[in-house]
Scaffold this motif. Structure first.
Motif, PDB file in Angstrom:
ATOM      1  N   TRP A   1      10.694  48.569 107.156  1.00 39.09           N
ATOM      2  CA  TRP A   1      10.895  48.141 105.771  1.00 39.09           C
ATOM      3  C   TRP A   1       9.583  47.960 105.027  1.00 39.09           C
ATOM      4  O   TRP A   1       9.508  48.194 103.827  1.00 39.09           O
ATOM      5  CB  TRP A   1      11.663  46.830 105.720  1.00 39.09           C
ATOM      6  N   PHE A   2       8.524  47.523 105.747  1.00 42.04           N
ATOM      7  CA  PHE A   2       7.243  47.236 105.102  1.00 42.04           C
ATOM      8  C   PHE A   2       6.219  48.356 105.265  1.00 42.04           C
ATOM      9  O   PHE A   2       5.101  48.231 104.766  1.00 42.04           O
ATOM     10  CB  PHE A   2       6.672  45.910 105.623  1.00 42.04           C
ATOM     11  N   ALA A   3       6.590  49.443 105.927  1.00 37.08           N
ATOM     12  CA  ALA A   3       5.681  50.578 106.054  1.00 37.08           C
ATOM     13  C   ALA A   3       5.333  51.105 104.656  1.00 37.08           C
ATOM     14  O   ALA A   3       6.151  51.022 103.733  1.00 37.08           O
ATOM     15  CB  ALA A   3       6.325  51.689 106.892  1.00 37.08           C
ATOM     16  N   PRO A   4       4.123  51.626 104.484  1.00 33.58           N
ATOM     17  CA  PRO A   4       3.728  52.144 103.165  1.00 33.58           C
ATOM     18  C   PRO A   4       4.745  53.147 102.624  1.00 33.58           C
ATOM     19  O   PRO A   4       5.254  53.982 103.362  1.00 33.58           O
ATOM     20  CB  PRO A   4       2.383  52.812 103.446  1.00 33.58           C
ATOM     21  N   THR A   5       5.038  53.015 101.368  1.00 31.43           N
ATOM     22  CA  THR A   5       5.979  53.844 100.596  1.00 31.43           C
ATOM     23  C   THR A   5       7.428  53.720 101.061  1.00 31.43           C
ATOM     24  O   THR A   5       8.254  54.534 100.687  1.00 31.43           O
ATOM     25  CB  THR A   5       5.578  55.335 100.554  1.00 31.43           C
ATOM     26  N   CYS A   6       7.742  52.686 101.827  1.00 29.93           N
ATOM     27  CA  CYS A   6       9.134  52.493 102.250  1.00 29.93           C
ATOM     28  C   CYS A   6       9.799  51.419 101.397  1.00 29.93           C
ATOM     29  O   CYS A   6       9.442  51.235 100.250  1.00 29.93           O
ATOM     30  CB  CYS A   6       9.187  52.180 103.741  1.00 29.93           C
ATOM     31  N   ASP A   7      10.773  50.723 101.937  1.00 37.40           N
ATOM     32  CA  ASP A   7      11.637  49.838 101.160  1.00 37.40           C
ATOM     33  C   ASP A   7      10.881  48.800 100.322  1.00 37.40           C
ATOM     34  O   ASP A   7      11.160  48.646  99.130  1.00 37.40           O
ATOM     35  CB  ASP A   7      12.645  49.145 102.082  1.00 37.40           C
ATOM     36  N   TRP A   8       9.967  48.069 100.941  1.00 34.77           N
ATOM     37  CA  TRP A   8       9.244  47.030 100.211  1.00 34.77           C
ATOM     38  C   TRP A   8       8.516  47.626  99.009  1.00 34.77           C
ATOM     39  O   TRP A   8       8.641  47.126  97.885  1.00 34.77           O
ATOM     40  CB  TRP A   8       8.267  46.307 101.134  1.00 34.77           C
ATOM     41  N   ASP A   9       7.745  48.672  99.234  1.00 33.27           N
ATOM     42  CA  ASP A   9       6.982  49.288  98.144  1.00 33.27           C
ATOM     43  C   ASP A   9       7.902  49.843  97.064  1.00 33.27           C
ATOM     44  O   ASP A   9       7.608  49.739  95.876  1.00 33.27           O
ATOM     45  CB  ASP A   9       6.080  50.406  98.674  1.00 33.27           C
ATOM     46  N   THR A  10       9.007  50.429  97.467  1.00 30.35           N
ATOM     47  CA  THR A  10       9.940  51.016  96.513  1.00 30.35           C
ATOM     48  C   THR A  10      10.602  49.952  95.648  1.00 30.35           C
ATOM     49  O   THR A  10      10.743  50.131  94.438  1.00 30.35           O
ATOM     50  CB  THR A  10      11.025  51.824  97.261  1.00 30.35           C
ATOM     51  N   LEU A  11      10.991  48.836  96.251  1.00 29.52           N
ATOM     52  CA  LEU A  11      11.744  47.817  95.531  1.00 29.52           C
ATOM     53  C   LEU A  11      10.870  46.816  94.777  1.00 29.52           C
ATOM     54  O   LEU A  11      11.218  46.389  93.680  1.00 29.52           O
ATOM     55  CB  LEU A  11      12.661  47.068  96.502  1.00 29.52           C
ATOM     56  N   ILE A  12       9.739  46.436  95.345  1.00 32.16           N
ATOM     57  CA  ILE A  12       8.917  45.380  94.750  1.00 32.16           C
ATOM     58  C   ILE A  12       7.723  45.961  93.986  1.00 32.16           C
ATOM     59  O   ILE A  12       7.183  45.333  93.100  1.00 32.16           O
ATOM     60  CB  ILE A  12       8.448  44.373  95.831  1.00 32.16           C
ATOM     61  N   ARG A  13       7.332  47.138  94.345  1.00 33.88           N
ATOM     62  CA  ARG A  13       6.260  47.878  93.681  1.00 33.88           C
ATOM     63  C   ARG A  13       4.937  47.115  93.666  1.00 33.88           C
ATOM     64  O   ARG A  13       4.593  46.455  94.633  1.00 33.88           O
ATOM     65  CB  ARG A  13       6.698  48.319  92.293  1.00 33.88           C
ATOM     66  N   GLU A  14       4.192  47.233  92.587  1.00 28.68           N
ATOM     67  CA  GLU A  14       2.834  46.675  92.505  1.00 28.68           C
ATOM     68  C   GLU A  14       2.791  45.167  92.720  1.00 28.68           C
ATOM     69  O   GLU A  14       1.788  44.642  93.192  1.00 28.68           O
ATOM     70  CB  GLU A  14       2.194  46.996  91.147  1.00 28.68           C
TER      71      GLU A  14
END
Length: 99
Positions: free
Chosen positions: A64-77
């Motif tokens: 989920w926290f891998a780069p460009t995965c769920d966290w990055d997609t949903l929470i962004r910058e």
């Protein structure tokens, strides 16, 4: 025991921060979640399991926290640095636990 490791304690603190941040978002979608609300619920559940010592949860959180995965997609910058920190801690703990 993993619960006594400094990295584990840091991970719990960072995941608690992530849970609070994710609670502030709505909508969106990612590969594994239909909304940020769904991600927040799942993150809350995994955090509880991890606090109970279920190290198998490290794998799912790592994805989920891998780069460009769920966290990055949903929470962004808003969560970029936090996500990178969590991913690094998860990667270290996965190595130590042979997961």
């Amino acid at each position: 025991m993993i619960k006594e490791r400094l990295e584990y304690k840091q991970l719990i603190l960072r995941l608690e921060e992530a849970e609070q941040l994710a609670a502030q978002f709505s909508g969106g979608y990612s590969n594994n979640f239909i909304s940020t609300e769904e991600f927040h619920t799942a993150l809350s559940e995994k955090l509880i399991q991890l606090k109970e010592g279920e190290t198998a949860e490290l794998n799912k959180l790592w994805l989920w926290f891998a780069p460009t995965c769920d966290w990055d997609t949903l929470i962004r910058e808003d969560g970029l640095v936090l996500g990178e920190t969590i991913f690094a801690l998860l990667s270290e703990l996965k190595k130590e636990c042979n997961i």
